[in-house]
Enzyme design. Structure first.
Site, PDB file in Angstrom:
ATOM      1  CD  GLU A 186      26.695  -8.981  -9.543  1.00  0.00           C
ATOM      2  OE1 GLU A 186      27.188  -8.786  -8.420  1.00  0.00           O
ATOM      3  OE2 GLU A 186      26.067  -8.103 -10.167  1.00  0.00           O
ATOM      4  CG  ASP A 246      12.014   7.724  -9.278  1.00  0.00           C
ATOM      5  OD1 ASP A 246      12.481   7.707 -10.432  1.00  0.00           O
ATOM      6  OD2 ASP A 246      12.086   6.781  -8.481  1.00  0.00           O
ATOM      7  CG  ASP A 293      12.290   2.507 -11.911  1.00  0.00           C
ATOM      8  OD1 ASP A 293      12.491   3.009 -13.023  1.00  0.00           O
ATOM      9  OD2 ASP A 293      12.104   3.171 -10.871  1.00  0.00           O
TER      10      ASP A 293
END
Lengths: 670, 567
Positions: free
Chosen positions: A341, A510, A300
Site C-alpha cells: 500500500e 482448503d 477466493d
C-alpha cells in the site's frame, strides 16, 4: 509440460501396430458395436473363401466387402490407439525428466545416499541447491527457490517453504537455492508424476458415467438394427427376392453406429489429453466430464480475483489544499512505508508531482504500530501521518471536517479503503486505496455467465467492500466475512440445492472444501493435503484455470453428442444406397428410391461400406481436437450443432457415397 | 381439396384445440385434489388404503396382478358364454384361443377383434367382458401415466403414488361421467341402447330381416373415449348403428381425441411447466397433422388401375373424388380421413371405413402411427412413451450442448438411458420378428388372401396393431386362426406391459433424484428447437427401424400402382 510436436511419424506406426493387436476379440468386446463389426467381417471373409472354393460368383464382392469391414475395425482401433499413443508420448517426455536421481536419506545413523526410486512414504530426505527432487514430498524445514519448469514449463522459479500453503515439492523439479528437509508423501509408483503418467497412458482409464450411458444407447440402437437386418431375409423371401448374406452384413455394419462407437474411446482420452495440454492433471476422466456440468464456481478473492494487495488509485485533497501539496504530504508520509500500500502511494504521489521534489533533511520515520494504527514521518515542516479515519480522528483530537467525512464514506461504499493524511493536526486529504482486480477477469466471468456458470467470491472483507469488488469484477454473488470453514458450509448448502460446485484452492485449510466440491482444482504450488483432496491439479497454479477445465469438459460431451448425431443421421443415406440395391432387380419400380443414381447394386453397396469405413479416419482429427465450444447459450449451441451434425450428417453421406460410386465407375471397379 | 374439406378439418381440429387444454386442467385437478366421499366409500369397500404410497416395483406389481385378474375374469366370461345367463340367442362359447385373444385384447386396451360381435357375443359378454375390460384398460393406462409423471414431479422420494387411487379417481371423476353424458347424445342420434338382443324388420323389398341390437351406445362412448376401438358390430364405426350420422362421426372423432390430446396439457399442469406441455402438444400435433395431410392426399388420389374402366373418380357435386372404395358415401373422404387418422394416432383402432381398401400411402401413415404409438398414443401409455422419447432426445441434446443432460431438472444418467432404451426395443423386436415369422411359416402365410405387397402389408399391419395396442385391422387377412389368435394375443400382452415396466422403473429412478436448479447453461426443453430435435429423433429412429418392411409393403404397392402394375 508444454506440448511438443509429439512423436512425429513414429507415433502413427506404433498406433497402427497397436490397432492390429486390438483386433483380438477378447479386447474388442469392450466395444460392443465394433465387436459386431468384427463378427460381420469374420462372416464375410468366410463367405468369400467358401465362395472362392466352390466357384460361386460372389467371391470377389465378398472379399471386397470383408476387406473394408476389417479396415473399418482397424480405423476405429487406430483412432483409439492414436489417442493413447499421444498420451504415452506425453508421459514419455515426463518420464525423461526423471533420470535416476540420488537422494540423501535421513536415517537413525545419519544421512545416507540412496537411489531416489527407493524412497518410501514417511522417509525423510535432504535437499540443497542444485539437487533434483527425487520424489513428491512435503517440506518440514527450510525454504528454497525451485525450478519447476520440467513439470509446468514455466521458467520462473517458485518459492517452496515449510509451514504454509507452499510446502509441497514435486519429483522431477530442481532446487535452485536453499536447504530443505523433506518428508516423502508417496510410495514409488504412486507419486504425482507416476499417477500422471499412468493416467495419460490410459492404464487406469475407466469409462466415465456419461460414456457408459452413451454406450448403452449405442448398444440399444445396435440391437434394433440387428433385428432390422435379421428380418429382411424373411420379408425378401415373401417378396420373392433373394438376399445375399454379404449385402445384409454390409447393411448391418452401415446401420449400427460404427462412427461414434469407433471414435468414442479416442474422444475420452483426448479430453484428458486436452486438459493435460492446459497443464491440468485430472485424476480421472470423470472429473473432466463433471467440470462441464458446473453450476457454481467459488473463487477466493485474494490471489484469484485481486492481486492480493491494495493499491493507491486516487488522492483527494481537503478543501483549500492543492493536489500538489497533498501529493507531497503523501510522499513524505510513505517514504518509510515498505508495505505494498505504502509503495503504491509513493508511486502515485510521485507521478502526480512534476518530478519528485527534494526530500527535506532531518526526516524521522514513524512506524506503524497496532496501537497507533498509523505511520508517517516527522520532519522539520511538521509531523506527516496517514492512517485509517478513526485512528486519525483520535490523533488529531477532533472529528474530521464534513467534506472529508463524506469522501471517506464514499470511498468505503465503493469498496475501497480511505486513508486520511495530515500534517500535524491539519487534515490535508485522502488516499483512495483499492483492491486491484486482475486484468482480463471481467471477460472471463462474462464468458462463464454465458456458459451458465454462476460465480461466487469468498472473502474475509466486510460486505460493503465485497459487494463493490464483486460488482467491479463481474462476479454474480459474494460471501463476505468468510472464515475458512464457512466455505465448506457454502459448498454443502449449494450442493443440497442440487448444484454442482467447483473451486480452486491451495492451502491446507482448503483441503476439506476441495474434497467436498464436485470439481476441485488444486494448485501445484499448494500443500500436499490440498493436492490430495482435489480431483485435478493445475501445474501452473493459476486459480482461474478452472474456467478452461470447464470448457474442456463441455467440449468432451459436445464432441460425443455431435458425433453420435452425425453417426445416426448418416444411416439415412446408407439406406438409400443399399435397400434399392437389394430390391431393384426384382422390382424395377423401386428405382425411384435410388436417389443417388448409383451405377449398379454392387457399386452401391461397396460405396456405402467404403464411406462408412473412411468417415472414421476422416473424423479422427475432430475427435481428438474436440468440437469447438462457444458460450452461446444452450439453445443456440444445440441449433448450431443440429444444423452441422444433424442436417450435415444426413446430407454429407449422400455426397460422399455418390462420389465414391463415381470413382469406382471411373476406375471400372464395379 | 374443396373448401368444404378444409372446413371439416378446421372445425374438427379447432374443437380439439379448444377442449384439450380445458380437459388437461380438469384431469390435473382429478389427481391433485383430495378424495371425494364416494371414492372413500369405494376404498373402504375394497379395503385399500389410498394413501399408501407404492414404490415403482409395488406399483408395477399391483398393476400387473390386477390386470391379470381382470384378464382371467374376461377370459372365463367369453369361454363360458354358453353356460352364462344373458344369452337369449343361445350363442355358443368362444373357442379358448379366441377367448384368450379377446381377453388379452381388451385388457390391454387393444380391442383387436378376432370375433364378430353381433354374431358371436351375447349381451352379457358385450357388457361384462368387453365394456368392462374397456374401462379397465383405459384406467390402467391413465394410472400408469400418472405414476410416470410423478417421477418428474417428485424429489427425493422412492414412491410413485397409489395404483387404486389413481385408477378409481379417473374412472369416477372423468371417464364414467363423460361416457354417460356422451352416450345420451349417441342415443339421441339413433344408436341403440337396450337389453333386447334383436329386432325383426320388414325391408322395403318385402323379406324380413333380423337386426341385432343391444347396449351399443354405452359401448360406443367407452370405445372411443378410452381409445379402445372395439366395436359392437364387426363393421365398427362404419355400421349405421354405431355411427349413424355425420354428427356422431365428428363426435366420435372428438371422443377419441378428448382425453388423449389433453394429456400434454395435463402433464404441463402436473409438472407446473405449462410451456413444456405445450411443446409436447406441438410435437403430437405436427405428427398427427402430417399424417392427416398424407391420408387426405392419398385418399383423394385416383386409382390409376381403375382409369381404363368407365368409372368417374372425379369430385362432383354428388360424390367425393378419389378413392371411395370401402368408404361410406354418407361420410365421404375427409370425414373418413379424420376419423381413421385420429383412430390410428390415438391407437383407438375404431374404423369407419374398410382399411384394406385405402390407398397404400394412407396405410403407410397408419403403420407409422402405430410404430410411433405416442402421438398422442393410447390412453396414458402413449404419452408415457412420448416422455421416454423425450428422455432419449434430451440425452442427445444435453451432450450436444456440453452438459450432462437433464429433463425437467432431473439428471438423465445411464440408468435412465438403459430403461428408456429397453422400452424402445420392444416395438421393433415384436413387430419385425412376428411379421417375419408369419410371412415365412405356412401357418402364417395361409391366412393371406391378397398376393404381393398388399398381403405383406396386411400381416405387418396386424402385428403393428397388436403391439401398439391399437386394434384396428386390415381385412383380407384371416386372423381367427389359432396361429394368429394366440400369437397376436401374446403380442398384445407383451406390447402393453413390456415397455410399461421400464417406464415405471424410469419414473422410480427419477423420483429419487434431486431437482437441479435452472441456470443459463441448462438446456431448455420447451423451445421450438427441442421440438425439432424430438421430432427428428423420433422420426429418424422409427424410419430407420421400419424402412425395409415399409419399402416392401406400402411403398412398393404405391409405386406399382403408379406404374400400373398389379399382383
Amino acid at each position: 509440460m508444454k506440448s511438443q510436436a509429439l512423436g512425429g511419424i513414429g507415433i502413427h506406426f506404433r498406433a497402427i501396430r497397436q490397432s492390429v493387436v486390438m483386433l483380438n476379440p477378447v479386447s474388442l468386446i469392450r466395444n460392443p458395436v465394433m465387436f459386431t463389426v468384427e463378427v460381420g467381417a469374420l462372416l464375410t471373409t468366410f463367405f468369400a473363401v467358401s465362395d472362392a472354393l466352390h466357384h460361386g460368383g460372389q467371391a470377389l464382392f465378398a472379399s471386397v466387402i470383408s476387406f473394408w469391414l476389417w479396415l473399418t475395425i482397424l480405423f476405429a482401433n487406430y483412432a483409439e490407439s492414436l489417442a493413447e499413443q499421444r498420451g504415452k508420448a506425453q508421459a514419455e517426455s515426463l518420464r525423461t525428466t526423471r533420470s535416476t536421481v540420488l537422494a540423501r536419506l535421513v536415517t537413525h545413523d545419519g544421512v545416507r545416499t540412496v537411489a531416489g526410486s527407493s524412497l518410501k512414504k514417511w522417509d525423510l530426505f535432504l535437499l540443497s541447491a542444485g539437487d533434483i527432487v527425487p520424489t513428491d514430498g512435503e517440506i518440514l524445514e527450510g525454504a528454497a527457490s525451485v525450478d519447476e519448469s520440467a513439470i509446468t514449463g514455466e521458467s520462473a522459479p517458485v518459492i517452496r517453504e515449510a509451514d504454509g500453503d507452499r510446502s509441497g515439492v514435486t519429483g522431477g523439479t530442481r532446487v535452485l537455492a536453499g536447504e530443505l528437509r523433506v518428508r516423502v508423501t508417496a510410495n514409488p509408483g504412486e507419486t504425482f508424476l507416476d499417477r500422471m503418467i499412468s493416467l495419460v497412458e490410459g492404464a487406469t482409464r475407466q469409462k466415465s458415467p456419461n460414456e457408459i450411458a452413451l454406450t448403452i444407447l449405442l448398444v440399444g440402437l445396435t440391437l434394433i438394427f440387428l433385428f432390422v437386418v435379421a428380418t429382411i431375409p424373411a420379408f425378401s423371401a415373401y417378396s420373392k427376392i433373394t438376399s445375399s448374406p454379404t449385402v445384409l452384413i454390409a447393411l448391418l455394419v452401415c446401420l449400427i453406429p460404427t462412427t461414434i462407437a469407433g471414435l468414442l474411446p479416442a474422444i475420452g482420452i483426448a479430453g484428458i489429453d486436452r486438459a493435460f495440454r492446459a497443464n491440468v492433471i485430472a485424476k480421472s476422466g470423470k472429473a473432466v466430464e463433471m467440470a462441464g456440468d458446473i453450476d457454481l464456481l467459488l473463487l477466493d478473492k485474494t490471489g484469484t480475483i485481486t492481486f492480493g494487495n491494495r493499491q493507491a488509485v486516487q488522492l483527494i485533497p481537503a478543501p483549500g489544499v492543492s493536489l500538489g501539496e497533498l501529493a507531497r504530504a503523501c510522499r513524505l508520509a510513505s517514504l518509510f512505508d515498505k508495505t505494498p500500500e505504502g509503495k503504491s502511494t509513493l508511486a502515485l504521489s510521485e507521478s502526480l508531482q512534476q518530478g519528485p521534489s527534494p526530500i527535506p533533511e532531518g526526516l524521522e520515520a514513524v512506524a506503524f504500530t497496532p496501537q497507533s494504527r498509523m505511520s508517517g514521518a516527522d520532519t522539520p515542516e511538521g509531523a506527516f501521518r496517514k492512517g485509517s479515519d478513526d485512528a486519525m480522528e483520535s490523533f488529531i483530537g477532533h472529528s474530521l471536517p464534513p467534506d472529508i467525512k463524506n469522501a471517506v464514506s464514499e470511498i468505503a461504499e465503493s469498496g475501497g479503503t480511505p486513508l486520511v493524511v495530515s500534517r500535524d493536526k491539519t487534515v490535508l486529504g485522502l488516499i483512495h486505496l483499492k483492491d486491484v482486480i486482475k486484468p482480463g477477469l471481467l471477460k472471463r466471468f462474462e464468458r462463464l455467465r454465458r456458459m451458465g456458470v454462476a460465480t461466487v467470491m469468498v472473502t474475509g472483507d466486510n460486505p460493503l467492500t465485497a459487494r463493490a469488488i464483486a460488482r467491479e469484477a463481474g462476479i454474480d454473488d459474494f460471501f463476505a466475512q468468510a472464515k475458512p470453514e464457512d466455505k465448506m458450509e457454502l459448498i454443502k448448502k449449494e450442493q443440497a440445492k442440487g448444484r454442482l460446485v467447483a473451486m480452486s484452492g491451495d492451502g491446507t485449510n482448503d483441503a476439506p472444501s476441495l474434497a467436498q466440491a464436485d470439481v476441485a482444482l488444486a494448485m501445484n504450488s499448494g500443500t500436499q493435503a490440498a493436492k490430495e483432496a482435489g480431483n485435478m491439479v493445475d501445474l501452473d497454479s493459476d486459480p482461474t484455470k478452472i474456467i478452461e477445465v470447464i470448457e474442456i469438459g463441455k467440449q468432451l460431451l459436445m464432441t460425443r453428442g455431435a458425433l453420435t448425431t452425425f453417426s445416426i443421421a448418416n444411416d439415412v443415406a446408407k439406406y438409400f444406397a443399399i435397400l434399392p440395391a437389394m430390391f431393384i432387380a426384382a422390382y424395377p419400380q423401386l428405382g425411384v428410391l435410388n436417389v443417388m443414381r448409383l451405377a449398379t447394386p454392387v457399386s452401391a453397396v461397396t460405396s456405402a461400406i467404403i464411406f462408412n469405413a473412411l468417415i472414421i479416419p476422416a473424423l479422427i482429427p475432430l475427435a481428438l481436437r474436440g468440437v469447438r465450444y462457444r458460450p452461446l447459450g444452450a439453445s443456440a449451441l444445440l441449433r448450431n450443432n443440429l444444423l452441422i451434425y444433424g442436417l450435415g450428417g444426413i446430407l454429407v453421406p449422400f455426397l460422399g457415397i455418390k462420389l465414391i460410386d463415381m470413382v469406382l465407375v471411373t476406375l471400372h471397379l464395379t | 381439396m374443396l373448401e368444404y374439406d378444409w372446413i371439416q378439418i378446421l372445425v374438427s381440429l379447432g374443437l380439439i384445440l379448444l377442449l384439450a387444454p380445458l380437459v388437461g386442467r380438469y384431469l390435473a385437478w382429478v389427481y391433485q385434489s383430495p378424495s371425494l366421499w364416494l371414492e372413500r366409500g369405494i376404498y373402504r369397500l375394497l379395503a385399500v388404503d389410498p394413501d399408501r404410497e407404492l414404490t415403482w416395483k409395488e406399483y408395477g406389481k399391483v398393476l400387473l396382478l390386477s390386470n391379470a385378474f381382470f384378464f382371467a375374469a374376461g377370459f372365463l366370461v367369453l369361454w363360458g358364454q354358453a353356460l352364462l345367463p344373458g344369452n337369449p340367442r343361445h350363442l355358443p362359447s368362444l373357442s379358448p384361443e379366441v377367448a384368450f385373444n379377446t381377453a388379452a385384447s381388451f385388457v390391454t386396451n387393444t380391442n383387436w377383434q378376432a370375433y364378430a360381435g353381433e354374431a358371436q357375443l351375447s349381451n352379457l359378454s358385450q357388457m361384462l367382458a368387453i365394456t368392462f375390460l374397456m374401462f379397465v384398460g383405459a384406467n390402467t393406462g391413465m394410472a400408469a401415466l400418472v405414476a410416470v409423471i410423478r417421477g418428474f414431479t417428485r424429489t427425493g422420494l422412492s414412491t410413485l403414488g397409489n395404483f387404486w387411487s389413481d385408477f378409481i379417481r379417473f374412472f369416477l371423476r372423468a371417464f364414467l361421467p363423460a361416457c354417460f353424458l356422451l352416450a345420451l347424445i349417441h342415443v339421441w342420434q339413433g344408436t341403440p341402447q337396450t337389453l333386447r338382443s334383436a329386432v325383426s324388420a320388414k325391408t322395403l323389398e318385402g323379406p324380413s330381416q333380423t337386426l341385432v341390437v343391444g347396449p351399443v351406445a354405452s359401448l360406443e362412448t367407452v370405445k372411443n373415449l378410452g381409445t379402445n376401438g372395439g366395436g359392437f358390430y364387426n363393421a365398427n364405426g362404419a355400421h349405421p348403428y354405431e355411427n349413424p350420422t355425420p354428427l356422431t362421426n365428428t363426435l366420435e372423432f372428438l371422443e377419441m381425441g378428448l382425453f388423449t390430446f389433453s394429456l400434454p396439457f395435463f402433464f404441463g399442469r402436473m409438472t407446473g411447466r405449462p410451456r413444456q406441455g405445450l411443446a409436447l402438444f406441438v410435437v403430437i400435433l405436427v405428427l398427427y397433422g402430417t399424417g392427416l395431410g398424407v391420408v387426405e392426399y392419398s385418399e383423394k388420389m385416383q386409382n390409376p388401375l381403375l382409369a381404363p374402366a368407365a368409372l368417374s373418380q372425379k369430385a362432383t357435386a354428388l360424390q367425393d373424388g378419389g378413392n371411395m372404395e370401402g368408404k361410406e358415401t354418407r361420410l365421404g373422404i375427409t370425414q373418413t380421413s379424420l376419423f381413421s387418422n385420429t383412430s390410428l394416432a390415438a391407437t383407438t383402432g375404431a374404423v369407419d371405413a374398410a382399411m384394406d381398401s385405402m390407398n397404400p400411402l394412407a396405410v403407410l401413415v397408419y403403420l407409422v402411427h402405430m410404430f410411433l404409438n405416442e402421438e398422442p398414443g393410447g390412453k396414458g401409455v402413449g404419452f408415457a412413451g412420448l416422455l421416454k422419447e423425450a428422455v432419449l432426445a434430451v440425452f442427445l441434446a444435453g451432450l450436444m450442448v456440453g452438459r450432462t443432460p437433464e429433463f425437467l431438472g432431473k439428471k438423465i444418467e445411464s440408468r435412465e438411458i438403459k430403461l428408456a432404451a429397453l422400452s424402445l426395443l420392444v416395438t421393433p423386436i415384436l413387430v419385425l420378428c412376428l411379421t417375419a415369422l408369419s410371412v415365412l411359416l405356412p401357418a402364417g402365410k395361409s391366412s393371406i388372401d391378397n398376393p404381393g405387397p398388399h398381403g405383406f402389408m396386411e400381416v405387418l399391419y396386424a402385428f403393428a396393431s397388436g403391439n401398439a395396442n391399437n386394434g384396428s385391422a386390415m381385412a383380407g387377412l384371416n386372423v381367427s386362426t389359432p396361429y394368429y389368435a394366440i400369437l397376436i394375443g401374446i403380442e398384445m400382452l407383451l406390447g402393453r406391459f413390456l415397455p410399461l415396466l421400464p417406464l415405471l422403473a424410469l419414473a422410480g429412478s427419477l423420483a429419487r433424484k434431486k431437482r437441479l436448479p435452472e441456470t443459463a447453461g441448462t438446456f431448455r426443453t420447451d423451445t421450438p428447437i427441442f421440438v425439432v430435435l424430438l421430432l427428428g429423433f423420433m422420426g429418424l429412429v422409427a424410419a430407420l427401424t421400419f424402412f425395409p418392411p415399409l419399402i416392401l409393403g406400402p411403398l412398393l404397392e404405391h409405386l406399382s400402382l403408379l406404374h400400373g402394375i398389379s399382383f
